[in-house]
Design a protein around this motif. Structure first.
Motif, PDB file in Angstrom:
ATOM      1  N   SER A 170      11.252  -1.898  -5.511  1.00 23.14           N
ATOM      2  CA  SER A 170      11.188  -2.747  -4.317  1.00 23.14           C
ATOM      3  C   SER A 170       9.757  -2.923  -3.848  1.00 23.14           C
ATOM      4  N   VAL A 171       8.933  -1.884  -4.016  1.00 23.05           N
ATOM      5  CA  VAL A 171       7.527  -1.989  -3.623  1.00 23.05           C
ATOM      6  C   VAL A 171       6.765  -2.845  -4.623  1.00 23.05           C
ATOM      7  N   MET A 172       7.088  -2.714  -5.911  1.00 22.72           N
ATOM      8  CA  MET A 172       6.427  -3.537  -6.917  1.00 22.72           C
ATOM      9  C   MET A 172       6.668  -5.021  -6.636  1.00 22.72           C
ATOM     10  N   GLU A 173       7.889  -5.360  -6.205  1.00 23.46           N
ATOM     11  CA  GLU A 173       8.194  -6.758  -5.930  1.00 23.46           C
ATOM     12  C   GLU A 173       7.368  -7.269  -4.764  1.00 23.46           C
ATOM     13  N   LEU A 174       7.113  -6.411  -3.781  1.00 25.34           N
ATOM     14  CA  LEU A 174       6.342  -6.845  -2.614  1.00 25.34           C
ATOM     15  C   LEU A 174       4.945  -7.262  -2.999  1.00 25.34           C
ATOM     16  N   GLN A 175       4.404  -6.678  -4.047  1.00 24.79           N
ATOM     17  CA  GLN A 175       3.058  -7.027  -4.460  1.00 24.79           C
ATOM     18  C   GLN A 175       3.005  -8.423  -5.047  1.00 24.79           C
ATOM     19  N   HIS A 176       4.183  -9.025  -5.254  1.00 29.04           N
ATOM     20  CA  HIS A 176       4.233 -10.369  -5.819  1.00 29.04           C
ATOM     21  C   HIS A 176       5.060 -11.289  -4.940  1.00 29.04           C
ATOM     22  N   ASP A 177       5.110 -11.006  -3.641  1.00 28.73           N
ATOM     23  CA  ASP A 177       5.859 -11.868  -2.728  1.00 28.73           C
ATOM     24  C   ASP A 177       5.107 -13.176  -2.543  1.00 28.73           C
ATOM     25  N   TYR A 213       0.878  -1.171   0.000  1.00 31.06           N
ATOM     26  CA  TYR A 213       0.000   0.000   0.000  1.00 31.06           C
ATOM     27  C   TYR A 213       0.917   1.222   0.000  1.00 31.06           C
ATOM     28  N   TYR A 214       1.113   1.773  -1.171  1.00 30.03           N
ATOM     29  CA  TYR A 214       2.155   2.770  -1.400  1.00 30.03           C
ATOM     30  C   TYR A 214       1.581   4.193  -1.384  1.00 30.03           C
ATOM     31  N   PRO A 215       2.329   5.170  -0.841  1.00 28.62           N
ATOM     32  CA  PRO A 215       3.658   5.099  -0.249  1.00 28.62           C
ATOM     33  C   PRO A 215       3.575   4.954   1.273  1.00 28.62           C
ATOM     34  N   SER A 216       4.021   3.850   1.799  1.00 30.05           N
ATOM     35  CA  SER A 216       3.929   3.610   3.230  1.00 30.05           C
ATOM     36  C   SER A 216       5.203   4.077   3.947  1.00 30.05           C
ATOM     37  N   GLU A 217       5.069   4.256   5.260  1.00 32.45           N
ATOM     38  CA  GLU A 217       6.180   4.699   6.100  1.00 32.45           C
ATOM     39  C   GLU A 217       6.303   3.763   7.298  1.00 32.45           C
ATOM     40  N   LEU A 218       7.526   3.596   7.775  1.00 31.48           N
ATOM     41  CA  LEU A 218       7.784   2.816   8.980  1.00 31.48           C
ATOM     42  C   LEU A 218       8.261   3.741  10.084  1.00 31.48           C
ATOM     43  N   LEU A 219       7.884   3.402  11.314  1.00 29.85           N
ATOM     44  CA  LEU A 219       8.262   4.212  12.469  1.00 29.85           C
ATOM     45  C   LEU A 219       9.632   3.786  12.979  1.00 29.85           C
ATOM     46  N   CYS A 220      10.550   4.743  13.074  1.00 31.98           N
ATOM     47  CA  CYS A 220      11.863   4.441  13.642  1.00 31.98           C
ATOM     48  C   CYS A 220      11.685   4.109  15.122  1.00 31.98           C
ATOM     49  N   PRO A 221      12.182   2.963  15.588  1.00 28.51           N
ATOM     50  CA  PRO A 221      11.962   2.558  16.974  1.00 28.51           C
ATOM     51  C   PRO A 221      12.834   3.301  17.981  1.00 28.51           C
ATOM     52  N   PHE A 222      13.722   4.144  17.491  1.00 31.28           N
ATOM     53  CA  PHE A 222      14.639   4.854  18.398  1.00 31.28           C
ATOM     54  C   PHE A 222      14.253   6.315  18.567  1.00 31.28           C
ATOM     55  N   ARG A 223      14.067   6.999  17.437  1.00 26.46           N
ATOM     56  CA  ARG A 223      13.739   8.432  17.500  1.00 26.46           C
ATOM     57  C   ARG A 223      12.264   8.708  17.220  1.00 26.46           C
ATOM     58  N   TYR A 224      11.500   7.673  16.878  1.00 27.57           N
ATOM     59  CA  TYR A 224      10.068   7.801  16.593  1.00 27.57           C
ATOM     60  C   TYR A 224       9.807   8.802  15.475  1.00 27.57           C
ATOM     61  N   GLN A 225      10.647   8.721  14.443  1.00 28.01           N
ATOM     62  CA  GLN A 225      10.444   9.484  13.216  1.00 28.01           C
ATOM     63  C   GLN A 225       9.954   8.512  12.138  1.00 28.01           C
ATOM     64  N   TRP A 226       9.196   9.044  11.188  1.00 28.14           N
ATOM     65  CA  TRP A 226       8.663   8.205  10.122  1.00 28.14           C
ATOM     66  C   TRP A 226       9.615   8.205   8.933  1.00 28.14           C
ATOM     67  N   VAL A 227       9.875   7.016   8.392  1.00 27.98           N
ATOM     68  CA  VAL A 227      10.829   6.833   7.297  1.00 27.98           C
ATOM     69  C   VAL A 227      10.128   6.093   6.160  1.00 27.98           C
ATOM     70  N   ALA A 228      10.281   6.604   4.939  1.00 24.26           N
ATOM     71  CA  ALA A 228       9.662   5.968   3.779  1.00 24.26           C
ATOM     72  C   ALA A 228      10.114   4.517   3.658  1.00 24.26           C
TER      73      ALA A 228
END
Length: 627
Positions: free
Chosen positions: A520-527, A470-485
């Protein structure tokens, strides 16, 4: 503890009890040891603003139990993942799911449901080991005979398919079609589980097995080309296709060669969006209505016979249908529970004795969130804020329920359960599209409500990887709690399970545009989890976490190691931590004199751990209950 969302409390405040560190077996890597480590809080009540902040510090809830993985120590680090709804770019597969639903509602979709097998009392229950089934039908009655091979026979056949596929790949290397000197992983053909299997919508064949080797070959070729500096930048998807190095082109080549092999008889092999799919042989329908389905080539040897019964046959074509989507406050509904029970037993193979009303209530009905009325102010959507069940009803029949939390900043998807008879509609994906659309629509009422949270993303667990599609998603940094693409974070996650994502975010800023989806995201849709017609269920596997309540708790927490890596807190100031004691609310600085030296040292150790996992602001806003 509250069983339903309510705003009737005289105090609108968050009250939590610290459960400390929790250890349990892991539902993701299936570790036999208690390698899953998290911090737990039992919530008596939580305001929607506080829960929004908890989500943004890596927390999730299972009923009234709040949990946060200890990312540096747990076996499968879980990163909070979200999507800004207004930026969402649907993939071709996601659009296809939406169009399929529209055709089903219009009555133009031909759907034949897979035959479901039920064993006689005297035969084995392991229907997944069935490798040959024949069906015959005539006017008025149907009879079936099915032969069950052992699971070892099915495994042997998958190994055979894997070996044949691998040989074809190496044939292309030897012939020069693929560059020599590349190190490729062994081709693996996997069985499509009964829960994920769906009859081809347009055709009449069962998808039995699939391989994603074409994606691995394409990725290897791109890396080799990049390393040799053939192009200054990573090869684009369009360039790859032009050079016949895209997963789709590679899969088509391999499937063509596989179909020419005489020793894979009884299967139809086709490429589909980069996957190599193995289908049952086509059905031969005679004028008299006789039907024969061959799932696998018949093998000689002993067979255990079981009687089979065909459950419902078809959804009639040509009939228009009505879909209703109803949003209701979280509460127990017998019809919902009946659907949940059927879903857990048929899709997740849960033992019926474990799928109880009490476990359902504590998992998906009970909520600590305090409901906020839509009339509270002008910044609340018409439904209010709190915990909800979103029902999907087709022609009066409940077919799916999404369990969600609606908060000031997001819609948080918690769980979805659906009717197995409607698996062909990919209701997990369809509900996600609906929920993303809901966020967009309701920004008119609440400007801060911008994001769609998909729970936890676990890169080391293949069944969780679909969430990043589900693009463009972000992940939460577990240390500084900043969002990273995600496309920035993925290269690091490919190397290590636990990563401080914000360390690389600044280096990658502006590198890629949102005008196209990264490869890399396109590949995930076919994992592996993304077979052509698979159902992706939006869930963060809270069902695994609910078992943690009976896990162990570390009573003595090391203040140096029990935290989750917050950058903002060392040994912070505890004086303003809000304490609840015997019905009163006091800052810790006002209670220090109440405790003796030993009690004070122990409590301060607990409070430091608590402050690390929730952050300073929440520790001064939520009530830390001491009873």
């Amino acid at each position: 503890m509250k069983n339903e969302a309510s705003s009737s409390n005289s105090r609108e405040e968050s009250v939590v009890a610290d459960c400390g560190r929790r250890r349990s077996s892991c539902g993701y890597c299936k570790s036999s040891d208690r390698t899953s480590i998290s911090h737990g809080l039992w919530a008596r009540s939580v305001t929607v603003n506080d829960y929004q902040d908890l989500l943004d510090h890596g927390w999730r809830r299972s009923g009234c139990f709040l949990y946060k993985p200890e990312m540096e120590r747990t076996c499968c680090p879980s990163y909070t993942i979200r999507l800004k709804a207004s930026d969402f770019v649907p993939s071709k597969e996601q659009l296809r799911v939406y169009r399929r639903m529209q055709r089903f509602l219009d009555g133009t979709l031909e759907v034949r449901k897979p035959i479901e097998l039920t064993d006689s009392p005297n035969t084995s229950k392991h229907t997944d080991s069935s490798v040959h089934c024949t069906a015959s039908s005539s006017a008025g009655n149907e009879s079936f005979s099915c032969g069950n091979k052992g699971e070892n026979k099915a495994e042997e056949f998958m190994h055979h398919l894997s070996d044949q596929t691998d040989k074809v790949v190496h044939t292309y290397i030897e012939s020069g079609e693929f560059p020599s000197g590349i190190q490729l992983p062994k081709a693996v053909v996997k069985k499509v589980s009964h829960a994920k299997r769906k009859l081809s919508v347009e055709g009449s064949e069962d998808l039995l097995y699939s391989s994603n080797i074409a994606f691995q070959v394409a990725a290897t070729l791109r890396r080799k080309q990049s390393a040799e500096d053939i192009q200054p930048l990573q090869m684009s998807r369009q360039t790859a296709e032009e050079n016949d190095l895209s997963p789709k082109s590679i899969a088509e080549k391999l499937a063509c060669s596989l179909n020419q092999l005489a020793n894979i008889s009884g299967l139809s092999i086709r490429a589909c969006n980069g996957h190599i799919n193995f289908y049952s042989a086509a059905k031969d329908v005679s004028a008299e209505g006789g039907v024969q389905i061959v799932a696998l080539p018949q093998e000689s040897g002993g067979e255990s016979k079981s009687s089979c019964a065909k459950k419902s046959s078809e959804h009639p074509q040509g009939q228009k249908r009505k879909l209703e989507i109803r949003l209701k406050r979280s509460s127990f509904d017998p019809e919902e529970y009946a659907l949940y029970r059927r879903y857990q037993i048929k899709v997740h193979n849960d033992p019926p004795a474990r799928v109880t009303e009490s476990s359902y209530r504590s998992f998906l009905v009970d909520t600590p969130l305090l409901f906020v009325s839509p009339y509270a102010d002008g910044l609340v959507p018409p439904c209010g804020f709190g915990s909800f069940h979103q029902q999907y009803i087709i022609d009066g029949k409940l077919v799916a329920v999404g369990v969600i939390d609606i908060l000031p900043g997001c819609l948080s998807s918690k769980y979805l359960f659906w009717d197995p008879d409607y698996a062909f509609l990919s209701l997990g994906k369809y509900s996600a599209l609906q929920e993303i659309g809901w966020v967009k629509e309701n920004q008119a009422y609440s400007a801060s409500l911008q994001y769609y949270y998909l729970g936890y993303y676990i890169h080391s667990c293949s069944k969780m990887r679909y969430k990043a599609a589900y693009y463009p998603s972000e992940l939460l940094c577990p240390f500084r709690y900043q969002w990273v693409a995600f496309h920035i974070a993925r290269p690091l996650l490919d190397k290590k399970k636990y990563v401080i994502l914000s360390d690389i975010a600044s280096l990658q800023d502006g590198e890629s545009s949102r005008s196209c989806i990264p490869e890399s995201v396109m590949e995930l849709q076919h994992d592996d989890i993304g077979l052509e017609d698979s159902n992706d269920v939006l869930m963060d596997d809270d069902e695994e976490m609910i078992q943690m309540e009976s896990g162990s708790s570390d009573d003595e927490l090391d203040p140096e190691t029990s935290g989750l890596g917050s950058a903002a807190i060392d040994d912070g100031d505890l004086t303003n931590v809000l304490i609840g004691l015997r019905g009163s609310r006091r800052r810790y600085k006002d209670l220090q004199r109440v405790f003796g030296p030993n009690e004070r040292n122990y409590l301060e150790t607990q409070l430091r751990s608590y402050q690390r996992v929730v952050g300073v602001q929440l520790s001064e806003r939520m009530v830390y209950s001491l009873g």
